[in-house]
Each structure stands twice: as C-alpha cells, then as structure tokens.
Design a protein around this motif. Structure first.
Motif, PDB file in Angstrom:
ATOM      1  N   PHE A   1      -6.434  21.664   4.116  1.00 17.08           N
ATOM      2  CA  PHE A   1      -5.663  20.706   3.318  1.00 17.08           C
ATOM      3  C   PHE A   1      -4.302  20.355   3.925  1.00 17.08           C
ATOM      4  N   SER A   2      -4.087  20.691   5.177  1.00 12.82           N
ATOM      5  CA  SER A   2      -2.883  20.224   5.866  1.00 12.82           C
ATOM      6  C   SER A   2      -3.070  18.761   6.249  1.00 12.82           C
ATOM      7  N   LEU A   3      -1.972  18.105   6.618  1.00 10.28           N
ATOM      8  CA  LEU A   3      -2.014  16.663   6.868  1.00 10.28           C
ATOM      9  C   LEU A   3      -2.835  16.329   8.108  1.00 10.28           C
ATOM     10  N   ASP A   4      -3.644  15.295   8.003  1.00 11.91           N
ATOM     11  CA  ASP A   4      -4.450  14.797   9.123  1.00 11.91           C
ATOM     12  C   ASP A   4      -3.741  13.551   9.663  1.00 11.91           C
ATOM     13  N   PHE A   5      -3.028  13.708  10.763  1.00 14.30           N
ATOM     14  CA  PHE A   5      -2.181  12.627  11.268  1.00 14.30           C
ATOM     15  C   PHE A   5      -2.984  11.478  11.862  1.00 14.30           C
TER      16      PHE A   5
ATOM     17  N   PHE B   1       1.769  -1.725 -10.536  1.00 14.58           N
ATOM     18  CA  PHE B   1       2.651  -2.707  -9.918  1.00 14.58           C
ATOM     19  C   PHE B   1       1.961  -3.471  -8.796  1.00 14.58           C
ATOM     20  N   SER B   2       0.654  -3.675  -8.994  1.00 18.16           N
ATOM     21  CA  SER B   2      -0.174  -4.485  -8.086  1.00 18.16           C
ATOM     22  C   SER B   2      -0.232  -3.914  -6.678  1.00 18.16           C
ATOM     23  N   GLY B   3      -0.013  -2.612  -6.575  1.00 22.15           N
ATOM     24  CA  GLY B   3      -0.136  -1.961  -5.276  1.00 22.15           C
ATOM     25  C   GLY B   3      -1.519  -1.353  -5.109  1.00 22.15           C
ATOM     26  N   LYS B   4      -1.769  -0.820  -3.922  1.00 24.49           N
ATOM     27  CA  LYS B   4      -3.056  -0.208  -3.619  1.00 24.49           C
ATOM     28  C   LYS B   4      -2.821   1.189  -3.061  1.00 24.49           C
ATOM     29  N   LEU B   5      -3.464   2.170  -3.669  1.00 24.88           N
ATOM     30  CA  LEU B   5      -3.354   3.540  -3.170  1.00 24.88           C
ATOM     31  C   LEU B   5      -4.379   3.751  -2.065  1.00 24.88           C
ATOM     32  N   ILE B   6      -3.897   4.116  -0.885  1.00 19.72           N
ATOM     33  CA  ILE B   6      -4.769   4.372   0.267  1.00 19.72           C
ATOM     34  C   ILE B   6      -4.951   5.876   0.396  1.00 19.72           C
ATOM     35  N   GLU B   7      -6.150   6.345   0.078  1.00 19.06           N
ATOM     36  CA  GLU B   7      -6.434   7.773   0.082  1.00 19.06           C
ATOM     37  C   GLU B   7      -6.924   8.203   1.463  1.00 19.06           C
ATOM     38  N   VAL B   8      -6.238   9.177   2.054  1.00 20.27           N
ATOM     39  CA  VAL B   8      -6.629   9.643   3.382  1.00 20.27           C
ATOM     40  C   VAL B   8      -7.060  11.103   3.310  1.00 20.27           C
ATOM     41  N   PRO B   9      -8.071  11.466   4.099  1.00 20.31           N
ATOM     42  CA  PRO B   9      -8.525  12.865   4.083  1.00 20.31           C
ATOM     43  C   PRO B   9      -7.500  13.797   4.702  1.00 20.31           C
ATOM     44  N   THR B  10      -7.603  15.059   4.357  1.00 20.87           N
ATOM     45  CA  THR B  10      -6.792  16.105   4.979  1.00 20.87           C
ATOM     46  C   THR B  10      -7.714  17.004   5.795  1.00 20.87           C
ATOM     47  N   LYS B  11      -7.109  17.940   6.509  1.00 21.30           N
ATOM     48  CA  LYS B  11      -7.888  18.878   7.316  1.00 21.30           C
ATOM     49  C   LYS B  11      -8.554  19.919   6.402  1.00 21.30           C
ATOM     50  N   PRO B  12      -9.459  20.740   6.945  1.00 22.56           N
ATOM     51  CA  PRO B  12     -10.153  21.724   6.098  1.00 22.56           C
ATOM     52  C   PRO B  12      -9.227  22.657   5.321  1.00 22.56           C
TER      53      PRO B  12
ATOM     54  N   GLU C   1       0.819  -1.209   0.000  1.00 19.62           N
ATOM     55  CA  GLU C   1       0.000   0.000   0.000  1.00 19.62           C
ATOM     56  C   GLU C   1       0.857   1.265   0.000  1.00 19.62           C
ATOM     57  N   VAL C   2       0.332   2.282  -0.672  1.00 15.68           N
ATOM     58  CA  VAL C   2       0.947   3.609  -0.667  1.00 15.68           C
ATOM     59  C   VAL C   2      -0.102   4.589  -0.165  1.00 15.68           C
ATOM     60  N   ILE C   3       0.220   5.295   0.895  1.00  9.87           N
ATOM     61  CA  ILE C   3      -0.712   6.254   1.496  1.00  9.87           C
ATOM     62  C   ILE C   3      -0.513   7.615   0.837  1.00  9.87           C
ATOM     63  N   VAL C   4      -1.613   8.265   0.464  1.00  6.10           N
ATOM     64  CA  VAL C   4      -1.531   9.602  -0.120  1.00  6.10           C
ATOM     65  C   VAL C   4      -2.637  10.475   0.471  1.00  6.10           C
ATOM     66  N   PRO C   5      -2.287  11.706   0.906  1.00  3.33           N
ATOM     67  CA  PRO C   5      -3.328  12.639   1.358  1.00  3.33           C
ATOM     68  C   PRO C   5      -4.129  13.119   0.145  1.00  3.33           C
ATOM     69  N   LYS C   6      -5.426  13.232   0.317  1.00  2.00           N
ATOM     70  CA  LYS C   6      -6.240  13.710  -0.805  1.00  2.00           C
ATOM     71  C   LYS C   6      -6.766  15.115  -0.522  1.00  2.00           C
ATOM     72  N   PRO C   7      -6.959  15.878  -1.594  1.00  2.00           N
ATOM     73  CA  PRO C   7      -6.847  15.535  -3.013  1.00  2.00           C
ATOM     74  C   PRO C   7      -5.393  15.413  -3.476  1.00  2.00           C
ATOM     75  N   PHE C   8      -5.217  14.773  -4.644  1.00  2.00           N
ATOM     76  CA  PHE C   8      -3.881  14.462  -5.143  1.00  2.00           C
ATOM     77  C   PHE C   8      -3.912  14.382  -6.665  1.00  2.00           C
ATOM     78  N   PHE C   9      -2.732  14.362  -7.284  1.00  2.00           N
ATOM     79  CA  PHE C   9      -2.619  14.234  -8.732  1.00  2.00           C
ATOM     80  C   PHE C   9      -3.231  12.896  -9.162  1.00  2.00           C
ATOM     81  N   ALA C  10      -4.180  12.951 -10.091  1.00  2.00           N
ATOM     82  CA  ALA C  10      -5.021  11.795 -10.403  1.00  2.00           C
ATOM     83  C   ALA C  10      -4.240  10.563 -10.849  1.00  2.00           C
TER      84      ALA C  10
END
Length: 394
Positions: free
Chosen positions: A155-159, A142-153, A124-133
């Motif tokens: 758009f800063s990182l939500d830990f 490469f048979s991986g999975k993109l894990i999309e995580v929300p950000t704060k209002p 898995e690869v974690i990416v904060p969203k929104p992100f480059f499509a």
C-alpha cells in the motif's frame, strides 16, 4: 425530483456502505443481543476525551462574558487559529502563520471548502487507493473527477501509476496518512519521491498541482512510525485535520485547514476557502468547540489500548487464517477476502453476517477483494469474536 447524478450515487455500491453495515448491526444487536454481535463496521473512537478536554468544556460552558455567543470571523476565532498554527508548526517542523489557518466543521467541511476553491469543471484529483469512500463525493460535488490510482502490494505509493495519470487537468493529489482503511503511514521517502514527481510535472505542464494531506489519524501510530511533514518538502501543500480521532470528539465536528506559507497563491487560496466555508452553508465552525480545542488541543492521550486491541484482533485473524495488512496507524485492519470467494468482498461480508460479524466491504474504499475491520471496539467484542471468525472460515 432528485437529480440524476445523485440517484446514480445513491444506487452505487460505494454509497454509504459503512453506514449501511453499521445500521444493519444495530438491527442484529436488537435481535441477538449486544454481546452476540461483533460489529467492526464504524471507525467511531471509543476512548473517552482526555480530562483536559472535559475541563475545557466545563470552563467554556461557565463563561458568561458579554457577547460570548455572538457572530465571529468566518475563518474562526483568532486565538483558536493561533493555537492551531502552533499545533501544525510543531507537527510540520515549519513555522505556520495563524492567518493561513481556517477553522472548519470537521475535516469533511475542510475538504469540501478546498475542492470548491481549487476545482474547475472536469478538473481531476488523484488519490491512491484504497481511500476514504467519501472522497468520491467531495470531488464530484464541484464537477471534479477523482482519479483512483493503484498502490503497491504494501500500500505504499506507486509513482509509475501516479505519473501515468498526471495531466494539465490535475488540480491536486490527495493523500491520507495514516490511511483509512489500510493504516498505512507514508514514509518520508514516499513523500520526497511524490514531491519530485509533482515538481517535474509542474515544469513540463505549467500547472502546479496542490498536495493535500488529510491526517485526522496523525497522532495514532504504532511501531515507532511517524507521519512525515509535507510542508517541508512541497510549497503548494495543504493540511486538513480534525479532532475526531485524536481527542475522541467526532460528534463535535471541529477541524481545520492549514495552508503552507510558501504556497504561491496562498492569500487567494485562504480567501477562497473562507468564502467557500460561508457559501457552503457551514458559515463557521461551532463557537463552543473552537474555544474548547483552543484550550485543550495538546492534551496528552494514551493510545496504547488501540495497540493492544490491534494485536488481539490480529492474533484472532491469524488463528482463523485470514490475511491482513499490519496497520502502522489509525485503528483499522484491512483484510484479504479468502480465495474461495473470488475477491467478492460484498459476498464475504454477507457470509460474515451469518456469524454475527459486521465489517465494511473494501469496494467502498476502492479496494475490492478486501474488507475493513475497525477495532475501536471493546476488548470483549474482540475476544468474543474469535470463535465466530474461526467458524466463518470453516
């Protein structure tokens, strides 16, 4: 027959939404006239390359040295790698050895080489969203999975969100700063907190996730914002970049990978990325523009016109009562879909088309309920769009 997986991707809402809107804009311009269509769909930098780049192009073109068009090491010319190492060392405030730099066919090639190198099936690869499509497709390649995580209002990182999805399957966290599509620049505090989270996860799980920073917009920032160094904070870190945006040569497809000297498996990772570059069919980055950027990577560029156009478009959106996030970098405005459209960004994009405004719906970026406007367009396009935006909102 086309594979089932690719069919599903091609039929998804996120597949090439930006290009689809851009191509529709071309048709509309032929029908209504260039000056009657306001196309904010594509992030195609419209500044001309600086004179240093033009002079380097001429110098390389006039070089008739024997063997100038021959094969080269897959990782790129040594002198080009040394130039990029100097560039990254200055940006990261950490010494970067040229042997840890690989010249690639743009940032897209760089990311694909990295994912081929580090991903096993179902990683898995974690990416904060929104992100480059395209991140979705790069990981899926490469048979991986993109894990999309929300950000704060803002758009800063939500830990908390990131922490909740960290697992033994986490191969990497991918961040893009300044961010496409929001223009968010992650602060040094954000990076420090993310690093602390990853270090703690490493201790608990026994697996070290890579921290990958995709930063082709690094040089384009506003309001005294600066892009933070990740090499200073995290050993297993990788920088990906290109010269598409800062030197305005997107069509030349020239970029690089830089791997932190402190990365525990650095030598193997470099070898894997070089091997991946070759076997993915890129083989090596174009020889001509390797020599060009070697000579002109540090060209001084005036980005003030992007600041001016950002402010002009924000002023128009204010008049039209369209909410947006004030960008801190890059050249995009990420805007909120009006309430009456119930967060349906695709429907609102179609509504704007009735007024000859072309935008990119947010769903393609993992940001439904928003839409992106690229303001790397002429001032005339921005000025002339004012009545269209106001009438569309009426």
């Amino acid at each position: 027959m086309i594979s089932k997986e690719l069919k599903e991707t091609l039929n998804s809402k996120s597949a090439s939404i930006i290009r689809k809107m851009f191509e529709e804009g071309i048709v509309m311009k032929k029908k209504f006239g260039e000056d009657k269509v306001y196309d904010f769909s594509l992030g195609n930098p419209d500044l001309e390359p600086p004179k240093e780049v033009v002079e380097a192009i001429k110098a390389v073109a006039n070089d008739t040295s024997p063997g100038i068009h021959g094969y080269m090491p897959n990782a790129g010319y040594v002198e080009t790698r040394k130039a990029m190492a100097k560039k990254v060392s200055l940006e990261q405030s950490v010494d970067v050895n040229w042997e840890n730099v690989i010249i690639t066919v743009g940032a897209a090639s760089a990311l694909n080489c990295i994912f081929k190198s580090i991903l096993s099936s179902d990683d898995e690869v974690i990416v904060p969203k929104p992100f480059f499509a395209e991140y979705r497709n790069y990981v899926k390649n490469f048979s991986g999975k993109l894990i999309e995580v929300p950000t704060k209002p803002d758009f800063s990182l939500d830990f908390d969100a990131i922490k909740s999805v960290l697992s033994v399957k986490t191969a990497a966290v991918l961040i893009n700063s300044p961010n496409n599509p929001t223009g968010k620049v992650y602060s040094s505090e954000d990076i420090e907190n993310l690093v602390n989270l990853l270090n703690k996860h490493k201790e608990e799980s026994g697996r070290t996730p890579y921290l990958i920073c995709d930063e082709p917009y690094r040089a384009i920032t506003y309001d005294n914002k600066q892009v933070c160094s990740i090499f200073k904070y995290y050993d297993s870190s990788i920088i990906v970049s290109s010269f598409a945006k800062n030197l305005s040569i997107p069509g030349e497809r020239i970029g690089y990978i830089a791997i932190n000297e402190a990365c525990e498996d650095r030598e193997m990772l470099v070898s894997a990325c070089v091997f991946s570059l070759r076997t993915l069919g890129c083989v090596n980055a174009p020889a001509f523009f390797q020599r060009v950027v070697e000579k002109s990577w540090d060209a001084k560029v005036d980005y003030s016109s992007y600041t001016k156009r950002r402010d002009m478009l924000m002023n128009i959106l204010d008049k039209a009562n369209i909410e947006y996030f004030r960008p801190e970098g890059a050249f995009y405005l990420f805007c909120k879909v009006p309430d009456k459209f119930n967060n349906d960004d695709m429907a609102f994009a179609e509504h704007l088309k009735k007024f000859n405004i072309i935008c990119a719906p947010g769903v393609g970026f993992g940001g439904p309920g928003w839409f992106r406007l690229a303001y790397c367009v002429s001032e005339a396009t921005i000025i002339n769009s004012e009545n269209a935006f106001i009438n569309a909102m009426k």
